[in-house]
Every structure is written in structure tokens, then in C-alpha cells.
Design an enzyme around this catalytic site. Structure first.
Site, PDB file in Angstrom:
ATOM      1  N   HIS A  70     -14.631  -2.521   9.654  1.00  0.00           N
ATOM      2  CA  HIS A  70     -14.020  -2.905   8.374  1.00  0.00           C
ATOM      3  C   HIS A  70     -13.703  -4.396   8.446  1.00  0.00           C
ATOM      4  CE1 HIS A  70     -11.706  -3.125   4.747  1.00  0.00           C
ATOM      5  NE2 HIS A  70     -10.680  -3.600   5.417  1.00  0.00           N
ATOM      6  N   ASP A  83     -14.479   0.268   1.482  1.00  0.00           N
ATOM      7  CA  ASP A  83     -15.772  -0.416   1.448  1.00  0.00           C
ATOM      8  C   ASP A  83     -16.830   0.487   0.799  1.00  0.00           C
ATOM      9  OD1 ASP A  83     -14.658  -2.561   3.184  1.00  0.00           O
ATOM     10  OD2 ASP A  83     -14.553  -0.904   4.603  1.00  0.00           O
ATOM     11  N   VAL A 109      -5.151   2.397   8.597  1.00  0.00           N
ATOM     12  CA  VAL A 109      -5.463   1.500   7.478  1.00  0.00           C
ATOM     13  C   VAL A 109      -5.165   0.050   7.874  1.00  0.00           C
ATOM     14  CG1 VAL A 109      -4.837   0.917   5.088  1.00  0.00           C
ATOM     15  CG2 VAL A 109      -4.979   3.319   5.784  1.00  0.00           C
ATOM     16  N   ILE A 129       0.855  -1.203   0.000  1.00  0.00           N
ATOM     17  CA  ILE A 129       0.000   0.000   0.000  1.00  0.00           C
ATOM     18  C   ILE A 129       0.884   1.244   0.000  1.00  0.00           C
ATOM     19  CG2 ILE A 129      -1.711   1.341   1.312  1.00  0.00           C
ATOM     20  CD1 ILE A 129      -2.905  -1.290   2.290  1.00  0.00           C
TER      21      ILE A 129
HETATM   22  P1  NAD Z   1       2.523  -5.159   3.473  1.00  0.00           P
HETATM   23  O1  NAD Z   1       2.823  -6.389   4.280  1.00  0.00           O
HETATM   24  O2  NAD Z   1       2.857  -5.126   2.022  1.00  0.00           O
HETATM   25  O3  NAD Z   1       3.238  -3.915   4.141  1.00  0.00           O
HETATM   26  C1  NAD Z   1       3.185  -3.661   5.504  1.00  0.00           C
HETATM   27  C2  NAD Z   1       4.447  -2.911   5.860  1.00  0.00           C
HETATM   28  O4  NAD Z   1       4.348  -2.527   7.216  1.00  0.00           O
HETATM   29  C3  NAD Z   1       5.716  -3.763   5.733  1.00  0.00           C
HETATM   30  O5  NAD Z   1       6.653  -3.088   4.899  1.00  0.00           O
HETATM   31  C4  NAD Z   1       6.203  -3.884   7.164  1.00  0.00           C
HETATM   32  O6  NAD Z   1       7.631  -3.901   7.243  1.00  0.00           O
HETATM   33  C5  NAD Z   1       5.623  -2.616   7.780  1.00  0.00           C
HETATM   34  N1  NAD Z   1       5.530  -2.652   9.236  1.00  0.00           N
HETATM   35  C6  NAD Z   1       5.251  -3.703  10.046  1.00  0.00           C
HETATM   36  N2  NAD Z   1       5.322  -3.327  11.338  1.00  0.00           N
HETATM   37  C7  NAD Z   1       5.618  -2.015  11.343  1.00  0.00           C
HETATM   38  C8  NAD Z   1       5.847  -1.072  12.375  1.00  0.00           C
HETATM   39  N3  NAD Z   1       5.780  -1.417  13.662  1.00  0.00           N
HETATM   40  N4  NAD Z   1       6.159   0.198  12.024  1.00  0.00           N
HETATM   41  C9  NAD Z   1       6.255   0.548  10.736  1.00  0.00           C
HETATM   42  N5  NAD Z   1       6.076  -0.314   9.707  1.00  0.00           N
HETATM   43  C10 NAD Z   1       5.752  -1.574  10.016  1.00  0.00           C
HETATM   44  O7  NAD Z   1       0.982  -4.864   3.729  1.00  0.00           O
HETATM   45  P2  NAD Z   1       0.020  -3.927   2.874  1.00  0.00           P
HETATM   46  O8  NAD Z   1      -0.571  -4.719   1.763  1.00  0.00           O
HETATM   47  O9  NAD Z   1       0.710  -2.655   2.571  1.00  0.00           O
HETATM   48  O10 NAD Z   1      -1.177  -3.731   3.924  1.00  0.00           O
HETATM   49  C11 NAD Z   1      -0.965  -3.026   5.124  1.00  0.00           C
HETATM   50  C12 NAD Z   1      -2.151  -3.195   6.045  1.00  0.00           C
HETATM   51  O11 NAD Z   1      -3.315  -2.597   5.489  1.00  0.00           O
HETATM   52  C13 NAD Z   1      -2.541  -4.638   6.337  1.00  0.00           C
HETATM   53  O12 NAD Z   1      -2.875  -4.741   7.710  1.00  0.00           O
HETATM   54  C14 NAD Z   1      -3.788  -4.847   5.497  1.00  0.00           C
HETATM   55  O13 NAD Z   1      -4.603  -5.875   6.006  1.00  0.00           O
HETATM   56  C15 NAD Z   1      -4.420  -3.489   5.640  1.00  0.00           C
HETATM   57  N6  NAD Z   1      -5.460  -3.137   4.658  1.00  0.00           N
HETATM   58  C16 NAD Z   1      -6.516  -2.409   5.133  1.00  0.00           C
HETATM   59  C17 NAD Z   1      -7.518  -2.026   4.257  1.00  0.00           C
HETATM   60  C18 NAD Z   1      -8.694  -1.217   4.729  1.00  0.00           C
HETATM   61  O14 NAD Z   1      -9.610  -0.996   3.923  1.00  0.00           O
HETATM   62  N7  NAD Z   1      -8.753  -0.727   5.959  1.00  0.00           N
HETATM   63  C19 NAD Z   1      -7.435  -2.401   2.910  1.00  0.00           C
HETATM   64  C20 NAD Z   1      -6.340  -3.127   2.467  1.00  0.00           C
HETATM   65  C21 NAD Z   1      -5.348  -3.498   3.362  1.00  0.00           C
HETATM   66  C1  LMR Z   2      -9.427  -5.269   2.166  1.00  0.00           C
HETATM   67  O1  LMR Z   2     -10.557  -4.919   2.518  1.00  0.00           O
HETATM   68  O2  LMR Z   2      -9.078  -5.335   0.967  1.00  0.00           O
HETATM   69  C2  LMR Z   2      -8.416  -5.686   3.214  1.00  0.00           C
HETATM   70  O3  LMR Z   2      -8.781  -5.174   4.465  1.00  0.00           O
HETATM   71  C3  LMR Z   2      -8.273  -7.169   3.242  1.00  0.00           C
HETATM   72  C4  LMR Z   2      -7.175  -7.605   4.180  1.00  0.00           C
HETATM   73  O4  LMR Z   2      -7.450  -8.524   4.992  1.00  0.00           O
HETATM   74  O5  LMR Z   2      -6.051  -7.075   4.106  1.00  0.00           O
END
Ligand code: NAD
Ligand code: LMR
Length: 329
Positions: free
Chosen positions: A188, A160, A130, A17
């Protein structure tokens, strides 16, 4: 006139992200085309090299609005003077991990980050969480920041919201821009409730226009609520471009306001509206103006919606109780 740059902190900056987000922040999509930004990237120590690589790419874009990039593994440095904080980095659930383990691991991230925001961020700090479980991670961070007004901690349900608009557009053939007043209620998670009973499609009530509760219950709601899992299944990784886009939308709307006659969905600390217990970070319909948001009041919650909102709020209450039992809030 030269504007003072806005300090934007992004955690998990080297993740997927983060990669989709940073160019858009630096090119003015987060705050506006005339607002200069300074980026602070927070990563865990082993990922600092990857964050450095992304920063090199940002340099190579020569964005006129980008006034500096700092990279650190220290939350106290990352949040120093932060005006906007996007808390993306989180501990994903891995094989064999129980829900309690996940909440505890994320508590280890969001509690110190909340404390660092409390101690170092600018007075006008706005926080978007997020990283999942986003609502409860936001609650943990907020509880660790007693000197920051609670309403500055928000959780992302805009993805969403956007997903629901897109599904409605596909069902009705309407333009996305004709769909207004949609609401995501609750968490979420798969219990979230996308509500179209107050939504409008080109000025007509969406639920009346569609007139098919079975479609709502059996197609629309599960498609929106399980979309995250469907993306993971299809892509082999969780949503990144659409999640980054929603984070941009969330903050842009918070800072720049909702359009007249429309609202958005944000996970925010409840003030008790619509029977959601005070303090839970739950998604509501909100309007925004001058950098502040207000819950849309007075909506009639019908018999179809009430149990669905209650079920998602119940899940949030259980997550809150679990992190309370772990001493995280
Ligand atoms: P990712 O694993 O590609 O990246 C996460 C990054 O966070 C990694 O680079 C990791 O090193 C870093 N990280 C871990 N602990 C940390 C800390 N203490 N301090 C700083 N950085 C730290 O994951 P992603 O695909 O980028 O997703 C990130 C998060 O977003 C996940 O929890 C995912 O489930 C969530 N997400 C939420 C939504 C939403 O709608 N709310 C949607 C998609 C993903
Ligand atoms: C999403 O809604 O795409 C993410 O929250 C899913 C996930 O578990 O990372």
C-alpha cells in the site's frame, strides 16, 4: 435467538478514520445487519477525552446492534477477548523524519499491540492494519504474536482496489458493479500495482476492452497509486471516509465471503505464491469463504505486470529488512 456480541477493537479511535468508522461498525455495516457488536476503543492517554466524545455520539445514535463501548489507553485491556481488531492509530511521518525513524516509531506502537493481541484476543481474532506503513506495521504486529495464526494479520489495500474500480468505471462508462476480478499487488504505497489484465467489465476482459497500454502505464496506474497523496493535497488531510469505507469492506468481505466469480485484494502473509517471498505481507487477489481467504492461483502474469509486481514486492522486502535491523521483528 439472541446472538453473542462480537468484540470489535478499534485503535486510533479518536482520529479522523475512527470518526468515520465507528458509526458504521455500530450500525451493522462491518459484520452484518443482525450481528450485535461491543466496541473497545484504544487511544493514547491525551486523546481519551476525544474518544469519550465520539462514544457519547455513538450512544446518541441509539444503535440497536451496539451492546457496549469501552475506552482505554491500555492495549491489554483493549484487545481482551477481541474477535476483530482494526489497527488504525499510527505515527504519521512528520517533517524531517527519515523512513527508518517512521518504521521505528510505528514499531513502538505495533509491537506491543501485537503482543497484547497474542496474549488477550479471542481464538478467532481477525486483524486488519490500516495505519501506515500498513503492510510492514502488520508484519511487526504479526511477528509479536507467535501464538496467533499468521494469516489472521492482514493489511489494507481495499482502498486501492476500490479506487482502481472507480477509475475503470469512469474510463469505460461501466457501472462499478460490472467490474470484477481486479487485483492490487504488493505494497500500500506508490509502488503498488493495480492489475486489470484479469479484470472483467460486464463479462469482457478489461485490458482487451480498453486496449491502450499507454493509458494503463501513464494514467491509470499512477492515478491509483498516487491517489492517497492527491487526496492529502486536495483536502489538507489524508483520506478518512474512503479509508473507513474500505476497512468496512475488507472485514465484511473476509467474514461474509466474496461473490461467485469475483475476488478482492488483501494484504496477507505470502505463502510464496507468484514469486512473492514467503512471510512478506503483500497484496494478492483473494477469494473468501466462511471467514477464511485463499489466494487466487494460476493467473498468467504477463511481461507488463511482472516487473511492476516485483518492484513493489522489493520495496516490501526492504521495509522488512529495515524493521528486522531495528529488532522489531
Ligand atoms: P489521525 O491522526 O486522524 O488519527 C490517528 C489516531 O491514532 C490519533 O487519534 C492518535 O491519537 C491515535 N494513536 C496514535 N498512537 C496510538 C497508539 N499507540 N494507540 C492507539 N491510538 C493511537 O489519522 P487518520 O487519518 O485516522 O489515519 C490513521 C492512519 O491510517 C494513518 O497512518 C494513515 O496514514 C493511515 N491510512 C491508511 C490507509 C490505507 O489505505 N491503508 C488509508 C488512509 C489512511
Ligand atoms: C491513502 O492511501 O489515502 C493513505 O494511505 C495516504 C496516507 O499517507 O495516509
Amino acid at each position: 435467538m439472541t446472538r453473542t456480541p462480537v468484540n470489535v477493537t478499534v485503535t486510533g479511535a479518536a482520529g479522523q478514520i475512527g470518526y468515520a468508522l465507528l458509526c458504521r461498525i455500530a450500525s451493522g455495516h462491518l459484520l452484518g445487519p443482525d450481528v450485535p457488536v461491543k466496541l473497545r476503543l484504544l487511544e493514547i492517554t491525551p486523546a481519551l477525552g476525544a474518544a469519550q466524545g465520539t462514544a457519547m455520539e455513538l450512544d446518541d445514535c441509539a444503535f440497536p446492534l451496539l451492546r457496549g463501548i469501552d475506552i482505554t489507553d491500555d492495549p491489554n485491556v483493549a484487545f481482551d477477548g477481541a474477535n476483530v481488531a482494526l489497527l488504525v492509530g499510527a505515527r504519521p511521518r512528520t517533517k524531517g523524519m527519515e523512513r527508518g525513524d517512521l518504521l521505528e516509531a510505528n514499531g513502538g506502537i505495533f509491537k506491543p499491540q501485537g503482543r497484547a493481541i497474542n496474549d488477550h484476543a479471542a481464538d478467532d481474532i481477525k486483524v486488519l492494519v490500516v495505519g501506515n506503513p500498513a503492510n510492514t506495521n502488520a508484519l511487526i504486529a504479526q511477528a509479536a504474536a507467535p501464538d496467533v495464526p499468521a494469516e489472521r494479520f492482514t493489511a489494507m489495500t481495499r482502498l486501492d482496489h476500490n479506487r482502481a474500480i472507480s477509475q475503470l468505471a469512469a474510463k469505460t462508462g461501466a457501472a462499478v458493479s460490472d467490474i470484477k476480478r481486479l487485483t492490487i499487488w504488493g505494497n500500500h504505497s506508490a509502488t503498488q500495482y493495480p492489475d486489470i489484465f484479469h479484470a472483467e467489465i460486464a463479462g469482457k476482459n478489461a485490458a482487451e476492452l480498453i486496449g491502450d497500454e499507454a493509458w494503463l502505464a501513464d494514467a491509470f496506474i499512477p492515478t491509483v497509486a498516487k491517489r492517497g497523496a492527491a487526496i492529502i493535497e486536495a483536502r489538507g488531510a489524508s483520506s478518512a471516509a474512503s479509508a473507513a469505507n474500505a476497512a468496512i469492506d475488507h472485514v465484511h468481505t473476509w467474514v461474509n465471503g466474496t461473490a461467485d466469480g469475483d475476488w478482492t485484494s488483501m494484504g496477507i502473509p505470502s505463502d510464496g505464491s507468484y514469486g512473492v517471498p514467503e512471510g512478506l505481507i503483500s497484496s494478492f487477489p483473494v477469494t473468501t469463504k466462511d471467514g477464511a481467504y485463499e489466494i487466487v492461483q494460476g493467473l498468467d502474469i504477463n511481461e507488463f505486470s511482472r516487473p511492476r509486481i516485483d518492484a513493489s514486492v522489493q520495496e516490501l522486502a526492504e521495509e522488512r529488512d529495515a524493521v528486522r535491523a531495528l529488532g522489531l521483528i
